[in-house]
Design an enzyme around this catalytic site. Structure first.
Site, PDB file in Angstrom:
ATOM      1  N   HIS A 222       1.072  -1.446  -0.014  1.00 37.59           N
ATOM      2  CA  HIS A 222       0.262   0.338  -0.095  1.00 37.59           C
ATOM      3  C   HIS A 222       0.796   1.142  -0.134  1.00 37.59           C
ATOM      4  O   HIS A 222       0.167   2.493  -0.345  1.00 37.59           O
ATOM      5  CB  HIS A 222      -1.109   0.054   0.993  1.00 37.59           C
ATOM      6  N   ASP A 250      -0.389  -7.620   1.237  1.00 36.38           N
ATOM      7  CA  ASP A 250       0.281  -6.300   1.411  1.00 36.38           C
ATOM      8  C   ASP A 250       1.432  -6.660   1.394  1.00 36.38           C
ATOM      9  O   ASP A 250       2.100  -6.347   2.355  1.00 36.38           O
ATOM     10  CB  ASP A 250       0.001  -5.364   2.468  1.00 36.38           C
ATOM     11  N   GLY A 330       3.864   5.656   8.816  1.00 37.96           N
ATOM     12  CA  GLY A 330       5.342   5.667   8.284  1.00 37.96           C
ATOM     13  C   GLY A 330       5.823   4.839   9.170  1.00 37.96           C
ATOM     14  O   GLY A 330       7.182   4.416   8.252  1.00 37.96           O
ATOM     15  N   SER A 332       4.726   2.068   8.171  1.00 38.96           N
ATOM     16  CA  SER A 332       4.102   0.919   7.300  1.00 38.96           C
ATOM     17  C   SER A 332       5.564   0.103   6.778  1.00 38.96           C
ATOM     18  O   SER A 332       6.286   1.528   6.017  1.00 38.96           O
ATOM     19  CB  SER A 332       3.645   1.108   6.183  1.00 38.96           C
ATOM     20  N   SER A 347       2.163  -3.900   8.190  1.00 38.87           N
ATOM     21  CA  SER A 347       0.934  -3.652   6.946  1.00 38.87           C
ATOM     22  C   SER A 347       0.094  -2.552   7.577  1.00 38.87           C
ATOM     23  O   SER A 347       0.431  -1.657   7.518  1.00 38.87           O
ATOM     24  CB  SER A 347      -0.088  -5.394   6.570  1.00 38.87           C
TER      25      SER A 347
END
Length: 378
Positions: A222, A250, A330, A332, A347
């Site tokens: 993502h 993801d 952030g 992620s 994720s």
């Protein structure tokens, strides 16, 4: 048994939350530093690295500021007689070289120490620049103007002195102004790919590096679509998303350019401390696990469940691993480790690192398999 889909959010940091990527809700006198001018971070770093107290650090910055202004003034006044200058921390004074001993009194009158030298600063600068016209041989690792020794110091690998001197002669510069010194240094660009470090996508949204792989790094899908460009935490061009899948999965991987070197380490956000990545053996449910991310740093928890399906606003992602370690926007794409074993990339989740929360990560083994990637280990 019916499986419950848990509503959650992905953890991309951007300037604001948007519908497609939701996120959890910055001589003229030179003024001398004062306590209010110097940030606590600077004073703390000077105490840590230079062994200076808060008051001593402020005093040194004050002295250095005055020395900087004095150097600029004397450089102009001495002209071709100026032989370079450096700040002597022991005495708290500027030391200025002069090629004309008759100008020493002028230096001392200005408040600096004077020393008579052979070469002017202009000559040393021109010598250093002259070395750039020839391609340096492999054994030469660099050169610089050494104002304390009044020479251009050229560093070379062990056993490369002869080749270095031949390089100086071929460049046609003044060899008397060059000193060849053998050194064990092996310089490289300081653009390392490390798990947990920040990177930026397109116009500015931020995610975190998962793990280094041959040719780049893995991260969350993502964070960016295939073809999106990235910059490192230092805002230097870094690479391009070579593959990305979200929702459903993801995961993604970024192919980095030649300025970046993937390293088998993860940032622990504790000074310069990193964790070496030794492999990718999957941890069991109930095992302790830690994650690294560019917003909240190093956080730990336990593995609560595997094969978790999460219903994000953009769609369902399946096959995730559920944990009780916290994360925020952030983080992620960041790294998950069990000991020294790489587990996956962040994720999404719910909650935050103040009140606690649940965070999900995409297992690493699937990412490596889908894209045919090879994990970089220490």
């Amino acid at each position: 048994m019916k499986r419950t889909l848990v509503a959650a959010v992905v953890l991309t940091a951007a300037a604001a939350a948007v519908a497609t990527v939701p996120a959890f809700a910055g001589q003229e006198a030179v003024p001398a530093p004062t306590a209010s001018d110097v940030t606590p971070e600077v004073l703390s770093a000077m105490e840590r690295d230079l062994g200076l107290s808060r008051d001593a650090a402020i005093a040194r910055l004050d002295s250095e500021t005055r020395a900087t202004a004095l150097e600029a003034d004397l450089r102009g006044k001495l002209s071709d007689s100026f032989g370079g200058a450096y700040y002597d921390a022991g005495s708290g004074k500027l030391v200025v070289g002069v090629t004309d001993s008759g100008r020493a009194a002028q230096v001392r009158a200005g408040g600096a120490e004077a020393t008579v030298v052979r070469h002017s600063a202009r000559h040393l600068d021109a010598t250093a620049q002259g070395l750039e016209v020839k391609a340096a041989p492999q054994g030469v690792t660099g050169w610089y103007v050494d104002v304390q020794r009044n020479t251009v110091t050229l560093t070379a690998a062990k056993g490369s002195t002869a080749a270095a001197k031949q390089f100086v002669a071929a460049a046609g510069v003044d060899a008397t102004a060059v000193s060849v010194v053998e050194s064990t240094e092996s310089p490289r660009p300081l653009y390392d790919v490390r798990g947990g470090d920040a990177y930026y996508i397109g116009s500015g949204s931020r995610c975190s590096v998962g793990f280094s792989v041959q040719g780049g790094f893995v991260t969350a899908g993502h964070c960016g679509r295939s073809g999106a460009t990235t910059k490192g935490s230092n805002q230097v061009a870094q690479g391009t998303f070579a593959g990305s899948s979200f929702p459903g999965n993801d995961y993604a991987w970024v192919r980095t350019n030649t300025n970046w070197t993937p390293r088998g380490v993860v940032n622990r956000y504790s000074g310069s401390t990193t964790v070496a990545v030794k492999g990718g053996t999957e941890a069991a449910v109930g095992a302790s696990i830690c994650r690294s991310g560019s917003t909240t740093g190093w956080r730990c928890g336990t593995v609560q469940a595997k094969n978790q399906s999460v219903n994000y606003p953009q769609g369902t992602v399946s096959g995730l691993i559920r944990t009780n370690a916290c994360a925020e926007p952030g983080d992620s794409g960041g790294s998950w480790l069990s000991g020294t074993q790489a587990q996956g990339v962040t994720s999404g989740g719910s909650g935050n690192c103040s009140s606690g929360g649940t965070t999900y990560f995409q297992p690493l083994t699937e990412i490596l398999s889908v894209y045919g990637l090879r994990l970089v280990t220490s």
